[in-house]
Structure formats: C-alpha cells, structure tokens
Design a protein around this motif. Structure first.
Motif, mmCIF file in Angstrom:
data_model
loop_
_atom_site.group_PDB
_atom_site.id
_atom_site.type_symbol
_atom_site.label_atom_id
_atom_site.label_comp_id
_atom_site.label_asym_id
_atom_site.label_seq_id
_atom_site.Cartn_x
_atom_site.Cartn_y
_atom_site.Cartn_z
ATOM 1 N N VAL A 329 0.829 -1.216 0.000
ATOM 2 C CA VAL A 329 0.000 0.000 0.000
ATOM 3 C C VAL A 329 0.861 1.263 0.000
ATOM 4 O O VAL A 329 0.373 2.343 0.326
ATOM 5 C CB VAL A 329 -0.981 0.000 1.193
ATOM 6 N N GLY A 330 2.126 1.121 -0.379
ATOM 7 C CA GLY A 330 2.972 2.296 -0.557
ATOM 8 C C GLY A 330 3.521 2.855 0.743
ATOM 9 O O GLY A 330 3.679 2.132 1.729
ATOM 10 N N VAL A 331 3.781 4.145 0.734
ATOM 11 C CA VAL A 331 4.495 4.797 1.832
ATOM 12 C C VAL A 331 3.569 5.781 2.550
ATOM 13 O O VAL A 331 2.565 6.213 1.986
ATOM 14 C CB VAL A 331 5.736 5.544 1.285
ATOM 15 N N PRO A 332 3.903 6.148 3.805
ATOM 16 C CA PRO A 332 3.051 7.106 4.519
ATOM 17 C C PRO A 332 2.890 8.404 3.716
ATOM 18 O O PRO A 332 3.846 8.889 3.099
ATOM 19 C CB PRO A 332 3.808 7.347 5.822
ATOM 20 N N LEU A 333 1.681 8.941 3.731
ATOM 21 C CA LEU A 333 1.412 10.193 3.017
ATOM 22 C C LEU A 333 2.032 11.362 3.787
ATOM 23 O O LEU A 333 2.256 11.257 5.006
ATOM 24 C CB LEU A 333 -0.101 10.388 2.897
ATOM 25 N N PRO A 334 2.284 12.485 3.115
ATOM 26 C CA PRO A 334 2.842 13.648 3.816
ATOM 27 C C PRO A 334 1.972 14.011 5.023
ATOM 28 O O PRO A 334 0.755 14.035 4.921
ATOM 29 C CB PRO A 334 2.762 14.764 2.767
ATOM 30 N N GLY A 335 2.621 14.227 6.162
ATOM 31 C CA GLY A 335 1.888 14.632 7.372
ATOM 32 C C GLY A 335 1.379 13.475 8.209
ATOM 33 O O GLY A 335 0.871 13.682 9.309
ATOM 34 N N VAL A 336 1.516 12.228 7.711
ATOM 35 C CA VAL A 336 1.037 11.075 8.480
ATOM 36 C C VAL A 336 2.222 10.422 9.188
ATOM 37 O O VAL A 336 3.196 10.038 8.553
ATOM 38 C CB VAL A 336 0.357 10.026 7.571
ATOM 39 N N GLU A 337 2.122 10.328 10.524
ATOM 40 C CA GLU A 337 3.132 9.580 11.270
ATOM 41 C C GLU A 337 2.626 8.159 11.391
ATOM 42 O O GLU A 337 1.482 7.943 11.803
ATOM 43 C CB GLU A 337 3.283 10.147 12.680
ATOM 44 N N LEU A 338 3.469 7.195 11.052
ATOM 45 C CA LEU A 338 3.044 5.786 11.082
ATOM 46 C C LEU A 338 4.100 4.964 11.794
ATOM 47 O O LEU A 338 5.297 5.135 11.560
ATOM 48 C CB LEU A 338 2.856 5.292 9.642
ATOM 49 N N ARG A 339 3.642 4.102 12.716
ATOM 50 C CA ARG A 339 4.592 3.189 13.367
ATOM 51 C C ARG A 339 3.977 1.805 13.466
ATOM 52 O O ARG A 339 2.743 1.648 13.393
ATOM 53 C CB ARG A 339 4.980 3.712 14.756
ATOM 54 N N LEU A 340 4.834 0.804 13.636
ATOM 55 C CA LEU A 340 4.371 -0.566 13.878
ATOM 56 C C LEU A 340 4.711 -0.907 15.313
ATOM 57 O O LEU A 340 5.820 -0.603 15.780
ATOM 58 C CB LEU A 340 5.087 -1.557 12.951
ATOM 59 N N VAL A 341 3.753 -1.514 16.033
ATOM 60 C CA VAL A 341 4.042 -1.880 17.422
ATOM 61 C C VAL A 341 3.690 -3.339 17.694
ATOM 62 O O VAL A 341 2.763 -3.887 17.109
ATOM 63 C CB VAL A 341 3.299 -0.987 18.440
ATOM 64 N N GLU A 342 4.423 -3.902 18.620
ATOM 65 C CA GLU A 342 4.162 -5.279 19.041
ATOM 66 C C GLU A 342 2.997 -5.298 20.012
ATOM 67 O O GLU A 342 2.567 -4.260 20.510
ATOM 68 C CB GLU A 342 5.416 -5.847 19.704
ATOM 69 N N GLU A 343 2.543 -6.496 20.327
ATOM 70 C CA GLU A 343 1.414 -6.697 21.237
ATOM 71 C C GLU A 343 1.594 -5.908 22.545
ATOM 72 O O GLU A 343 0.655 -5.302 23.062
ATOM 73 C CB GLU A 343 1.300 -8.198 21.536
ATOM 74 N N ASP A 344 2.824 -5.902 23.091
ATOM 75 C CA ASP A 344 3.067 -5.245 24.388
ATOM 76 C C ASP A 344 3.324 -3.740 24.240
ATOM 77 O O ASP A 344 3.697 -3.076 25.198
ATOM 78 C CB ASP A 344 4.255 -5.909 25.094
ATOM 79 N N GLY A 345 3.163 -3.209 23.032
ATOM 80 C CA GLY A 345 3.323 -1.761 22.842
ATOM 81 C C GLY A 345 4.724 -1.348 22.407
ATOM 82 O O GLY A 345 4.973 -0.177 22.131
#
Ligand code: MCA
Ligand code: AMP
Length: 509
Positions: A329-345
C-alpha cells in the motif's frame, strides 16, 4: 455549536487560511474553486446530469443559506447529483453532514438517527423515505437552484465536517467525527502523492455514504477544481466508456477491479480504455496480486493501492511517481506519522519486510472522536495519542508498507465494506427461528470475504431458510451485511468457558 457567518455572495468566501493570534481558530475554505475557479467548467456529472462550478456554487450556496445555524444535517446518500450538492451545501453552511445509506434497514437507520440527532434530512426530490426516519424533517435539494447563494460559513478547521458510521466487532456502528481539517489534509496529501490536479477527470461507481466514494471520490475532485463522473452504479462498460471519453483516473474497491480483471479477456475496448488512464487506484481492502497482475498483463497499467480507514482517512499510498508494487500500500502520506508496534506496545524499528506489528497512526488526517462514545474513543488510542488501526503489517527496506492481516477476526471486509460479526449475530438472534448464531468471514474471489452464518435453529425440524435469514438481516441492517451462506448446526462449538470457538467453524467441519 459553531457560529455561522453567512456571506452575501460566493466572491466573499474566504479562500486563504487564517488564524487568530493564538493560532487556534484556523479557518479555510474546503473548496476554493467554488469561489474563484473557472465557473463554466464541469464539476459533477451523474449520468446525463451535470453541474458546472458556477452552477454548483449557486445550488450549494442556496442550500447553505437555508441551513444557516444547523449543527448536523443528514443526507440520504443515493448515487445522485443531489447528494453531492447536499454535502457541499452542508459544508458551506459550516454544519456536519451525516451520510445515510439509502439501503439501511430499520434498526441501523433508527440507531444512526437517534445517535447523531440531525436537524433534518436532505434528499433528492421525489425520493420515498422509509418510516424508520420517524418525524425527521425533510428538505428536498434543488440542484438547479440559482440563489440567492450564501458563501462559506467561517468555522474553525477543527469543527466537524462529516459523521460517518462504521462497524466495530460488537454493538451497533459508531459515528466517526471527521473535522474539516482532516478532509483538507487528506485530500491535499493525495494530490501530492498522485499529482492530482484540476485537469483530472475522475470516474467511479462507489457508494456516497462512505469515505471512499464521498471524501475521495466526490469532495476530492471539488477540492482540486477538477471533475467527477459518477456511474450511478459500477459497471465495466461504464468504466470503459468514461475512460475512452477523457476521464483520467479510476477509483474502485478490489471487487470492482476483480470484475474488471474477469471481463478483460473478452473486452479489448475495456483494455484499451484502462491503458489510457493516468491513474488506476484501488482501496478499502487488499487488492489480490492475481487481479493486479491480470490487469497489468492485459492493459500495460498497474493499479496503485492506498490504505485508509473511516477514522483516519488516508494513511499511505503508492505514489504516482513510485513503483506500483503488487501487494503493498505504498508509503506514509505527507503529514502522516506511522509506526508498527508489538502486542506489548514496543515499537518495531525494523524495515525488514518480516517483523509484523499493528499499524498505529497520528496526524491531522484523523477523526476527533466516536460520537457519544468516549469509551470507544479512548480504547482506540494509546496514552500518547496514537490511533490503533487494528491492521497488521510489515515495512520493506524502502519504507513500503505491506498489510498482512487484521487483529480482530470478528471484522469482515466484503465488497470493500467493513462489517462486524457481532452486529449480524445480534440481528440473527432476533429471528424467531434462531436459537444460537455465530458469524464468520470466508475467502471469496469476488468479494474478498463472504459472510457466513452458523445457526442453531430453534426448531431443528423446520430451520429457517438461507433466503429468509438473508432477507431478515438485509431488512434490519443493510443488504451488504446479509449472510451469503448459512450452515445449520445442532450446537455451536464452545470452549470450557462457554465461548464460541470460531476457528472450529469451517465449511467442511
Ligand atoms: C440481493 N440484494 C438484496 C438481497 N439480495 N437486497 C435486499 N435483500 C436481499 N436479500 C440486492 C443488493 O442490495 C444489490 O442491489 C444487489 O442485490 C446485488 O447485491 P450485492 O451482490 O451485495 O452487491 P453488488 O451489487 O454485487 O456490489 C458489489 C460492489 C459493492 C459494487 C463492489 O459491494 C460496493 O459498492 N462496494 C463498495 C464499498 C465501499 O465503498 N467501501 C468503502 C468503505 P442493488 O444492485 O440495487 O444495489 S471503506 C472506506 O471508506 C475506507 C476509508 C477506505 O479505505 O476506502
Ligand atoms: P473502513 O473501516 O470501512 O473504513 O475500512 C478500513 C479498513 O479497510 C482498514 O482498517 C483496512 O483493514 C482496510 N483497507 C483499506 N484499504 C486497504 C488496502 N489498500 N489494503 C488492505 N486493506 C485495506
């Protein structure tokens, strides 16, 4: 309640961002082209009917004048010109629009109307409204009104623009409150990613009561000063016709692209039309790689995917100048902060194409709350303000996001619609012939997933038929929520705690 300032004419609409000395009260026009665009350019076309920017400014401005002071206004969102005029008018008036699915069943409609408490409902003239709307006042939209037109109300960008109802795993749908700034932010970010300009002519046949067809597919072209041609209902013939007649972009859900991929071998005109498009965009669910490749082979064009949610609007996209890599689905759009987190945060730092985590996002593209549901709003966010999407993904070394699944197995995506299993189970249990019910999603080549109901009949000698249960759900909720398959069981599989074990519910069990 916003203070509504109504301007005398479209010329006085504020088109430039302004803020008070504290920088709090930002006011900007969502549709600059309505005030200062080329008035004779076509803005909207639905079938044979169209409106230029000048005509739309007059029709929506006239409506805005009548809505002065309203806070929330429901829109009977049929795929017609009046729906686009209605939503534009509500936004010019500084109010929030609540789009209603015209096929909503009585239970769903009653919930949305009582939860959002609109002042009135806007509809196309001649539409028959269901009794489920109760005594809600009705106002017919005149798409050919010529004024006197009110201009845009001066309301802060943080004010609600839309309240869009979306399913959760349990309970009735929740109203996501989308502020004006979220609409502006997401549409401008997409313009950047897709090189989307006033020269673009968009074609689609998406419903107008969800973000995809309404925000991206209708308000998007209006914000750019371009045009949209709505097909009324999706068909591969309609897509081919409009792309041949100068449309430059196509938006659709994967089911639509699947139907295009199926039609291509027999339809050289469709292949040629798609080959001419500047951009083919898919979203709302994952586009199967097989359909992506079949379309690429037949047309020489690759469909690009973008990823969003009702609550967040758009988060990522393949860029027009980027690589349309299937399955991503491509890359984060300008102005969007995106992170991946594990179950425990714990945050996942790796861009290795392997480490799976939940996508969490932050940015001006997000909703502000679920209406009347502070509990659900709080549960959907982390303590430090990130929104939990529930989507699981990996990141590739160059930042491309690949969605690999969903946290909640009780959310089903069918035809691009998100549907909560619990909502359907509750509706099934209201049928006198049903003693117990469980609902699952099964893979489906056309719909992505199809809804499957597992039912313990009240009377095993005369169980309700599949059609009867499908009709029951369609009437109470909406047709797209109806089960496509019904299995009868003597008992539902349960664990020691009495919880239904949905994993044991598979077709050959
Ligand atoms: C059949 N029908 C029934 C029944 N059985 N009606 C009542 N009771 C029944 N028992 C009717 C249906 O209403 C429909 O009528 C027709 O039969 C065919 O139904 P169906 O097979 O369900 O649908 P389809 O016509 O084949 O539609 C496929 C579709 C549709 C066109 C792909 O699913 C669709 O428009 N999906 C788009 C969903 C979407 O926009 N999602 C965005 C949300 P009739 O033909 O009259 O309609 S996600 C979002 O917004 C986020 C932000 C994002 O990322 O985009
Ligand atoms: P909705 O709640 O109806 O707005 O649907 C939002 C959900 O649709 C997201 O949480 C994703 O699960 C899914 N979705 C949207 N776009 C995509 C995409 N391009 N690929 C995979 N899933 C998607």
């Amino acid at each position: 309640m916003p203070t509504v300032t109504v301007y005398e004419s479209a010329e006085t609409v504020p088109t430039v961002d302004s803020a008070d000395e504290l920088g709090v009260r930002r006011v900007s026009s969502l549709f600059p082209a309505l005030a200062d665009g080329p008035g004779d350019q076509v803005a909207l076309r639905f079938g044979e009917r169209s409106l230029t920017y000048g005509e739309l400014a007059a029709a929506a401005g006239t409506l805005a004048g009548r809505l002065r002071g309203a806070r929330r206004v429901a829109v009977w969102a049929t795929p017609e010109l009046e729906t686009a005029v209605a939503v534009t008018g509500v936004l010019l008036a500084g109010a929030a629009a609540v789009p209603l699915n015209p096929k909503s069943g009585e239970k769903e409609l009653a919930h949305i109307v009582s939860d959002s408490a609109p002042t009135l409902v806007l509809t196309a003239p001649g539409t028959q409204l269901p009794a489920g709307l109760g005594d809600l006042a009705r106002l017919d939209v005149d798409a050919s009104a010529t004024g006197p037109a009110a201009g845009a109300a001066e309301v802060p960008d943080t004010d609600p623009a839309l309240i869009v109802y979306t399913s959760g795993t349990t309970g009735p749908p929740k109203g996501a409150v989308l502020p004006r700034r979220a609409l502006a932010t997401t549409l401008d970010a997409l313009a950047d990613a897709w090189q989307w300009t006033a020269d673009d002519v968009l074609v689609h046949g998406l419903p107008l009561f969800h973000v995809h067809g309404l925000v991206l597919g209708t308000l998007g072209p209006l914000r750019r000063g371009g045009s949209v041609r709505h097909l009324g209902r999706f068909s591969t013939e309609g897509v081919a016709r409009e792309l041949t007649r100068g449309a430059t972009m196509l938006f659709g859900v994967p089911t639509m692209y699947h139907r295009i991929a199926e039609a291509l071998p027999e339809d050289p005109e469709l292949a040629a039309a798609l080959g001419r498009a500047r951009l083919l965009v898919s979203g709302s669910a994952a586009l199967p790689v097989h359909d992506h490749e079949r379309i690429a082979a037949a047309t020489g064009r690759r469909v690009i995917e973008r990823y969003g949610m009702t609550e967040t609007l758009m988060n990522t996209s393949v860029r027009a100048d980027g690589e349309a890599r299937p399955g991503t689905v491509g890359v984060p759009l300008p102005g969007v902060e995106l992170r991946l987190v594990e179950e425990d945060g714990t945050e996942i730092g790796a861009y290795d194409g392997e480490s799976v985590g939940e996508i969490q996002v932050r940015g001006a593209n997000l909703f502000t709350e679920y209406l009347n549901r502070p509990d659900a709003t709080a549960a959907a966010h982390t303590a430090d303000g990130w929104f939990r999407t529930g989507d699981m993904a990996v990141r590739e070394p160059d930042g491309y996001v690949r969605i690999v699944g969903r946290k909640a197995t009780d959310l089903i995506k069918s035809g691009g619609y998100k549907i909560g299993a619990g909502e359907i189970e509750n509706a099934l249990l209201e049928h006198p012939g049903v003693r117990e019910a469980a609902v699952t999603g099964e893979p489906d080549a056309d719909l992505g997933e199809r809804i499957v109901a597992w039912v313990v009949p009240a009377d095993p000698q005369s169980p309700p038929t599949a059609e009867e249960l499908a009709d029951h759900v369609a009437r109470r909720l909406a047709p797209h929520k109806r089960p496509r398959v019904v299995h009868h069981l003597a008992a539902l599989p349960r664990n020691d705690m009495g919880k239904i074990m949905k994993r044991a519910l598979v077709a050959d069990a």
